[in-house]
Enzyme design. Structure first.
Site, PDB file in Angstrom:
ATOM      1  N   ARG A   1       4.040  -4.864  -1.320  1.00 50.31           N
ATOM      2  CA  ARG A   1       4.755  -5.262  -2.538  1.00 50.31           C
ATOM      3  C   ARG A   1       5.862  -6.262  -2.237  1.00 50.31           C
ATOM      4  O   ARG A   1       6.230  -7.075  -3.095  1.00 50.31           O
ATOM      5  CB  ARG A   1       5.305  -4.018  -3.234  1.00 50.31           C
ATOM      6  CG  ARG A   1       6.374  -3.264  -2.476  1.00 50.31           C
ATOM      7  CD  ARG A   1       6.608  -1.865  -2.989  1.00 50.31           C
ATOM      8  NE  ARG A   1       5.495  -0.980  -2.657  1.00 50.31           N
ATOM      9  CZ  ARG A   1       5.451   0.314  -2.986  1.00 50.31           C
ATOM     10  NH1 ARG A   1       6.458   0.869  -3.650  1.00 50.31           N
ATOM     11  NH2 ARG A   1       4.421   1.056  -2.647  1.00 50.31           N
TER      12      ARG A   1
ATOM     13  N   LYS B   1       2.999   4.291  11.038  1.00 47.82           N
ATOM     14  CA  LYS B   1       1.946   5.160  10.538  1.00 47.82           C
ATOM     15  C   LYS B   1       1.458   6.099  11.638  1.00 47.82           C
ATOM     16  O   LYS B   1       1.451   5.728  12.813  1.00 47.82           O
ATOM     17  CB  LYS B   1       0.749   4.331  10.055  1.00 47.82           C
ATOM     18  CG  LYS B   1       0.964   3.489   8.815  1.00 47.82           C
ATOM     19  CD  LYS B   1      -0.286   2.694   8.508  1.00 47.82           C
ATOM     20  CE  LYS B   1      -0.128   1.792   7.283  1.00 47.82           C
ATOM     21  NZ  LYS B   1      -0.094   2.561   6.035  1.00 47.82           N
TER      22      LYS B   1
END
Length: 460
Positions: free
Chosen positions: A313, A239
């Site tokens: 996920r 990120k």
């Protein structure tokens, strides 16, 4: 349950606090003594929402206060008062023009008085509210659960890694005589949780699946699952700094799940409870999972890693598979899953996905009643095409930026059997700035809605 310091017993000395709104304020003002009316006029107080005024007595000391309230059913309507009124004790006047239930008042006051003080040398005192705690056990439990969520999210990863998250669940289990286990490190592979292991294997803190169990097997089985990514660097798809700054909050789903499980246990909801928290740190390191790898899952589906920053996920799919294997009456999951949900709905509206229309409607109704709203988003199955892989059963992400929160939910749904009732909440778990009753930092969003929904479903 101990009384938070922003409250005192109902019989404690306290000044009256009059609750008004703009419509009913003129009549209330007209009934006040001339000196009080002059004081109100001098300060330009009009009863607008989120305003307040202290009224002095003949000696100049505070004698009462008046506060403007918006929606009386919304606890946040009182959220400004603990910090804006002087740090003395008040009670809500019995003849207030605006009636606020004692439960909503307690919640609003407690949420407004909250301060994450773990690292602070001193904290500015707040105004106190006199309450009858004995008659409000559920409101106190809701407040405590909301504060627990905030505290867990606000704690930096240094002190809230997988070990500490495990300790929080273990403490909850111990206090209620519940079963507890933690499957850690290489044991995840031995017990067939390979996706959880893949995401967390690069960290010096072992990945794990944390499990709490409680209740009679004859009761309806409720499984609550929470994403516990204790810090998310993004992995090798690292990120940028502004995206990584607040990633201590990426275990916000786990915080919500733990707090909801606490409510289920404390309020003795008639269910058999299982709480599952896959806890990892998505770290950079020589053993980090890579873009382009194909990983195994508990369900037997292979997953190509398109983006290592779509890690939530991946850990959830093993936990959801394990949950569905038990054929429970309901699986509920909570996750700070996608920035796309925030782009779609902003920071205050958690995105609700559900594979049953009746469940979704009941969940939304509970949120509306509690003034703790969610917004239903579609499981639009044509978007499965965004998760196609040329070498595996599916990918964890794709090149398109379209419908990001929908495709994330669709990924999770692949691990839920058609017959299994399931809800998924993509939650921000954060306030970007201070607002009345909602201080900057970790936040419980949709928690009161979830509890109300469960009560109506399992204890009507």
């Amino acid at each position: 349950m101990s009384l938070p310091t922003c409250f005192v017993p109902a019989d404690a000395p306290a000044l009256p606090l009059h609750l008004v709104d703009a419509a009913r304020f003129p009549a209330w003002k007209a009934a006040q003594p001339t000196a009080v009316q002059a004081w109100i006029d001098a300060h330009g107080f009009r009863g607008d929402a989120l305003t307040q005024l202290v009224i002095p007595g003949a000696d100049g000391a505070p004698a009462a206060a008046v506060a403007g309230i918006g929606d009386p059913q919304d606890p946040a309507s009182l959220g400004h008062l603990p910090s804006m009124l002087p740090p003395i004790t008040f009670h809500i006047a019995d003849n207030s023009p605006v009636a606020v239930s004692s439960d909503r008042a307690l919640l609003g006051w407690g949420l407004g008085a909250y301060k994450f003080a773990r690292y602070l040398k001193s904290v500015k005192p707040t105004a106190k509210l006199a309450v009858d705690a004995a008659s409000q056990p559920e409101a106190l439990a809701l407040l405590a659960a909301s504060i627990l969520t905030r505290d867990l999210v606000n704690t930096p990863t240094e002190h809230m890694g997988p070990d500490e998250l495990e300790a929080a669940v273990n403490a909850l289990a111990s206090s209620h005589g519940a079963g507890f286990r933690s499957v850690r490190g290489p044991e995840l592979l031995a017990q067939n949780f390979p996706a959880i292991h893949a995401v967390g294997r690069a960290s010096h803190r072992a990945p794990r699946l944390i499990e709490l169990t409680h209740g009679d097997a004859a009761l309806p089985h409720l499984v609550i699952v929470g994403k516990g990514v204790c810090f998310d660097t993004g992995g090798l798809d690292v990120k940028p700094p502004d995206g990584m700054r607040n990633m201590k909050k990426d275990m916000g789903g786990a915080a919500h799940a733990i707090a909801l499980a606490r409510l289920v246990l404390e309020r003795a909801l008639p269910v058999r409870l299982t709480l599952l928290v896959p806890a990892v740190e998505n770290a950079l390191g020589p053993d980090a999972y890579r873009p382009g790898e194909v990983i195994a899952t508990r369900a037997g589906l292979s997953v190509e890693i398109d983006n290592t920053d779509a890690e939530g996920r991946i850990i959830l799919c093993d936990a959801l598979t394990y949950a569905a294997e038990q054929s429970p009456a309901l699986v509920m999951d909570f996750a700070t899953l996608t920035g796309a949900a925030r782009i779609a709905l902003g920071p205050d509206l958690p995105a609700l996905f559900c594979n049953r229309d009746d469940l979704a409607a009941a969940y939304l109704d509970a949120g509306a009643e509690q003034r703790d709203p969610l917004w239903r988003m579609p499981l639009w199955r044509p978007y499965h095409s965004y998760l196609k892989s040329g070498i595996a059963d599916m990918a964890n992400s794709g090149a398109s930026r379209m419908a990001g929160c929908v495709t994330a939910a669709l990924y999770l749904e692949r691990f839920i059997p058609d017959a299994q009732p399931w809800t998924h909440v993509d939650v921000y778990a954060w306030n970007d700035a201070d607002r009345p009753g909602k201080p900057a930092g970790g936040e419980a969003q949709g928690l009161r809605a979830a509890w109300c929904f469960l009560k109506r479903r399992f204890a009507p």
